[in-house]
Scaffold this motif. Structure first.
Motif, PDB file in Angstrom:
ATOM      1  N   TRP A  85      26.295  59.801  48.167  1.00 12.25           N
ATOM      2  CA  TRP A  85      25.920  61.178  47.847  1.00 12.25           C
ATOM      3  C   TRP A  85      27.075  62.151  48.047  1.00 12.25           C
ATOM      4  CZ3 TRP A  85      21.970  60.413  45.131  1.00 12.25           C
ATOM      5  CH2 TRP A  85      20.954  59.538  45.503  1.00 12.25           C
ATOM      6  N   TRP A  86      28.200  61.651  48.530  1.00 14.31           N
ATOM      7  CA  TRP A  86      29.339  62.547  48.746  1.00 14.31           C
ATOM      8  C   TRP A  86      29.874  63.062  47.412  1.00 14.31           C
ATOM      9  CZ3 TRP A  86      32.840  59.368  52.634  1.00 14.31           C
ATOM     10  CH2 TRP A  86      32.213  59.349  53.884  1.00 14.31           C
ATOM     11  N   ARG A  87      30.289  64.308  47.420  1.00 17.01           N
ATOM     12  CA  ARG A  87      31.071  64.802  46.299  1.00 17.01           C
ATOM     13  C   ARG A  87      32.504  64.308  46.490  1.00 17.01           C
ATOM     14  NH1 ARG A  87      29.025  71.114  45.656  1.00 17.01           N
ATOM     15  NH2 ARG A  87      26.828  70.625  45.229  1.00 17.01           N
ATOM     16  N   ASP A  88      33.161  64.060  45.396  1.00 13.80           N
ATOM     17  CA  ASP A  88      34.527  63.528  45.441  1.00 13.80           C
ATOM     18  C   ASP A  88      35.432  64.491  46.199  1.00 13.80           C
ATOM     19  OD1 ASP A  88      36.940  62.350  45.046  1.00 13.80           O
ATOM     20  OD2 ASP A  88      37.006  62.625  42.885  1.00 13.80           O
ATOM     21  N   LYS A  89      35.969  64.036  47.318  1.00 19.44           N
ATOM     22  CA  LYS A  89      36.885  64.842  48.124  1.00 19.44           C
ATOM     23  C   LYS A  89      38.205  64.114  48.351  1.00 19.44           C
ATOM     24  CE  LYS A  89      33.221  67.429  50.455  1.00 19.44           C
ATOM     25  NZ  LYS A  89      33.471  68.657  49.675  1.00 19.44           N
ATOM     26  N   GLY A  90      38.559  63.245  47.409  1.00 22.02           N
ATOM     27  CA  GLY A  90      39.862  62.599  47.478  1.00 22.02           C
ATOM     28  C   GLY A  90      39.862  61.225  48.106  1.00 22.02           C
ATOM     29  N   GLU A  91      38.716  60.749  48.600  1.00 22.98           N
ATOM     30  CA  GLU A  91      38.674  59.397  49.158  1.00 22.98           C
ATOM     31  C   GLU A  91      38.836  58.377  48.044  1.00 22.98           C
ATOM     32  OE1 GLU A  91      34.338  60.049  48.055  1.00 22.98           O
ATOM     33  OE2 GLU A  91      36.070  61.254  48.661  1.00 22.98           O
ATOM     34  N   LYS A  92      39.265  57.180  48.401  1.00 24.19           N
ATOM     35  CA  LYS A  92      39.441  56.122  47.414  1.00 24.19           C
ATOM     36  C   LYS A  92      38.637  54.886  47.813  1.00 24.19           C
ATOM     37  CE  LYS A  92      43.724  57.373  45.140  1.00 24.19           C
ATOM     38  NZ  LYS A  92      45.016  56.889  44.589  1.00 24.19           N
ATOM     39  N   TYR A  93      38.343  54.054  46.817  1.00 25.53           N
ATOM     40  CA  TYR A  93      37.529  52.870  47.032  1.00 25.53           C
ATOM     41  C   TYR A  93      38.208  51.648  46.426  1.00 25.53           C
ATOM     42  CZ  TYR A  93      33.969  56.374  48.014  1.00 25.53           C
ATOM     43  OH  TYR A  93      33.293  57.442  48.550  1.00 25.53           O
ATOM     44  N   ILE A  94      38.189  50.549  47.179  1.00 27.37           N
ATOM     45  CA  ILE A  94      38.618  49.250  46.680  1.00 27.37           C
ATOM     46  C   ILE A  94      37.383  48.362  46.636  1.00 27.37           C
ATOM     47  CG2 ILE A  94      40.031  47.203  47.106  1.00 27.37           C
ATOM     48  CD1 ILE A  94      42.011  49.007  48.588  1.00 27.37           C
ATOM     49  N   PHE A  95      37.031  47.894  45.460  1.00 28.72           N
ATOM     50  CA  PHE A  95      35.880  47.004  45.285  1.00 28.72           C
ATOM     51  C   PHE A  95      36.417  45.582  45.277  1.00 28.72           C
ATOM     52  CE2 PHE A  95      32.231  45.801  42.127  1.00 28.72           C
ATOM     53  CZ  PHE A  95      31.628  45.056  43.132  1.00 28.72           C
ATOM     54  N   LEU A  96      36.168  44.839  46.362  1.00 25.71           N
ATOM     55  CA  LEU A  96      36.661  43.474  46.499  1.00 25.71           C
ATOM     56  C   LEU A  96      35.590  42.513  46.002  1.00 25.71           C
ATOM     57  CD1 LEU A  96      38.944  41.633  47.467  1.00 25.71           C
ATOM     58  CD2 LEU A  96      37.911  41.673  49.753  1.00 25.71           C
ATOM     59  N   ILE A  97      35.933  41.758  44.982  1.00 25.38           N
ATOM     60  CA  ILE A  97      34.980  40.877  44.302  1.00 25.38           C
ATOM     61  C   ILE A  97      35.387  39.428  44.531  1.00 25.38           C
ATOM     62  CG2 ILE A  97      33.965  40.289  42.059  1.00 25.38           C
ATOM     63  CD1 ILE A  97      35.209  43.158  41.209  1.00 25.38           C
ATOM     64  N   ARG A  98      34.408  38.587  44.815  1.00 21.86           N
ATOM     65  CA  ARG A  98      34.674  37.162  45.012  1.00 21.86           C
ATOM     66  C   ARG A  98      33.643  36.339  44.244  1.00 21.86           C
ATOM     67  NH1 ARG A  98      34.711  33.789  50.782  1.00 21.86           N
ATOM     68  NH2 ARG A  98      35.364  31.784  49.883  1.00 21.86           N
ATOM     69  N   ASP A  99      34.063  35.192  43.771  1.00 24.11           N
ATOM     70  CA  ASP A  99      33.161  34.247  43.118  1.00 24.11           C
ATOM     71  C   ASP A  99      31.926  34.059  44.000  1.00 24.11           C
ATOM     72  OD1 ASP A  99      31.834  31.978  42.107  1.00 24.11           O
ATOM     73  OD2 ASP A  99      33.719  31.050  41.462  1.00 24.11           O
ATOM     74  N   PRO A 100      30.712  34.391  43.499  1.00 24.21           N
ATOM     75  CA  PRO A 100      29.521  34.285  44.336  1.00 24.21           C
ATOM     76  C   PRO A 100      29.245  32.875  44.825  1.00 24.21           C
ATOM     77  CG  PRO A 100      28.932  34.700  42.045  1.00 24.21           C
ATOM     78  CD  PRO A 100      30.411  34.924  42.163  1.00 24.21           C
ATOM     79  N   ARG A 101      29.786  31.864  44.166  1.00 23.69           N
ATOM     80  CA  ARG A 101      29.620  30.501  44.668  1.00 23.69           C
ATOM     81  C   ARG A 101      30.359  30.340  45.997  1.00 23.69           C
ATOM     82  NH1 ARG A 101      31.127  28.228  38.751  1.00 23.69           N
ATOM     83  NH2 ARG A 101      32.736  29.786  39.169  1.00 23.69           N
ATOM     84  N   GLY A 102      31.517  30.984  46.127  1.00 21.76           N
ATOM     85  CA  GLY A 102      32.241  30.966  47.396  1.00 21.76           C
ATOM     86  C   GLY A 102      31.544  31.794  48.459  1.00 21.76           C
ATOM     87  N   VAL A 103      31.036  32.964  48.051  1.00 19.09           N
ATOM     88  CA  VAL A 103      30.305  33.830  48.972  1.00 19.09           C
ATOM     89  C   VAL A 103      29.072  33.118  49.513  1.00 19.09           C
ATOM     90  CG1 VAL A 103      28.880  35.914  49.096  1.00 19.09           C
ATOM     91  CG2 VAL A 103      31.114  35.997  47.959  1.00 19.09           C
ATOM     92  N   LEU A 104      28.305  32.502  48.620  1.00 20.09           N
ATOM     93  CA  LEU A 104      27.035  31.902  49.009  1.00 20.09           C
ATOM     94  C   LEU A 104      27.220  30.584  49.739  1.00 20.09           C
ATOM     95  CD1 LEU A 104      25.236  33.057  45.823  1.00 20.09           C
ATOM     96  CD2 LEU A 104      24.582  33.695  48.143  1.00 20.09           C
ATOM     97  N   ALA A 105      28.335  29.912  49.515  1.00 20.99           N
ATOM     98  CA  ALA A 105      28.626  28.719  50.321  1.00 20.99           C
ATOM     99  C   ALA A 105      28.766  29.099  51.780  1.00 20.99           C
ATOM    100  CB  ALA A 105      29.901  28.041  49.818  1.00 20.99           C
ATOM    101  N   SER A 106      29.332  30.284  52.056  1.00 16.65           N
ATOM    102  CA  SER A 106      29.444  30.757  53.442  1.00 16.65           C
ATOM    103  C   SER A 106      28.068  30.984  54.047  1.00 16.65           C
ATOM    104  CB  SER A 106      30.264  32.049  53.490  1.00 16.65           C
ATOM    105  OG  SER A 106      31.587  31.842  53.063  1.00 16.65           O
ATOM    106  N   ALA A 107      27.150  31.545  53.251  1.00 12.41           N
ATOM    107  CA  ALA A 107      25.787  31.771  53.745  1.00 12.41           C
ATOM    108  C   ALA A 107      25.088  30.455  54.027  1.00 12.41           C
ATOM    109  CB  ALA A 107      24.996  32.594  52.727  1.00 12.41           C
TER     110      ALA A 107
END
Length: 260
Positions: A113-135
């Protein structure tokens, strides 16, 4: 190195659990002008459960957090009350130019809900097969984390699309396989110069809140792609993940063979 703009001063890493955010956080924290605080948005849980800093010391005795805790506690430790001025204050206390929080889904809950105040975002994406193997490796049934993975991948994808040039997509597989090239790209996004120390993140003591304690490559100083899912997941599990995720463009475009 030129001074970064204010737009580079506060950076949040988004993603799902087991996406590789701790590795990315360590790499960024190795930069002399970056402070990575781990999952600061989970400091309430860390304090309630008496979880130590990743340096090994209790938070109140850690040389870094002992200076920052009074500021955070005066503000309130519930992450929903965190503000950009709070992050900037912690950054100032560290003497660094950029602060990075790798709290992933909590960041979305805090900042959507923040209004853009100059912060930045890095969206780190991984193969869900690797993610779910950890689970699965941790003893969880596949279905619940699979549904959660799909929900959050779609949610974070929409969120970062709206941020435009204020967000950068990074794939774990690229970061692990070609770390220097990806770190140079990330540094460009943050308006910082790349430094070779970022390729040696295990040589530094990191003052992280609530970060991953995975034993993968424990004691190793090697950056290596984790593809254990190929041997650990059954054919049935892999098929189920692919069927659930094939409608998610981020997955199908990157990870699915044509025609699946």
């Amino acid at each position: 190195m030129s001074a970064p703009s204010e737009a580079s001063g506060v950076v949040f890493v988004l993603g799902v659990a087991h996406c590789g955010s701790t590795l990315l956080g360590r790499m960024l924290d190795a930069h002399p002008r970056i402070l990575c605080v781990g999952e600061m948005a989970r400091i309430d849980r860390s304090l309630e459960q008496h979880l130590p800093c990743r340096c090994g010391e209790p938070l109140a005795q850690c040389q870094f957090w002992s200076r920052c805790l009074p500021t955070i506690q005066a503000h309130g430790t519930n992450f929903r009350r965190f503000t950009l001025p709070l992050y900037r204050r912690i950054r100032e206390l560290s003497g660094k130019d950029v602060i990075v929080d790798i709290s992933k889904t909590r960041i979305y809950r805090m900042a959507r809900w923040w209004r853009d105040k100059g912060e930045k975002y890095i969206f780190l994406i991984r193969d869900p097969r690797g993610v779910l193997a950890s689970a699965v490796r941790s003893g969880k049934d596949l279905e619940k984390p699979l549904r959660k993975n799909k929900k959050w991948t779609l949610r974070l994808s929409r969120f970062t699309e709206k941020k435009g040039n204020g967000a950068l997509r990074v794939y774990y597989e690229d970061l692990a396989a070609r770390p220097e090239a990806e770190l140079r790209r990330i540094c460009g996004f943050l308006k910082l110069d790349f430094v070779p120390e970022m390729l040696q993140p295990f040589d530094k003591v990191h003052h992280f809140i609530s970060s991953s304690t995975s034993d993968y490559l424990q004691g190793s100083k090697e950056i290596r792609l984790d593809e254990r899912w190929q041997a650990e997941l059954t054919t049935k599990q892999i098929h189920r993940i692919e069927q659930m995720m094939k409608g998610v463009e981020l997955f199908s475009r990157r990870y699915l063979a044509p025609g699946l």
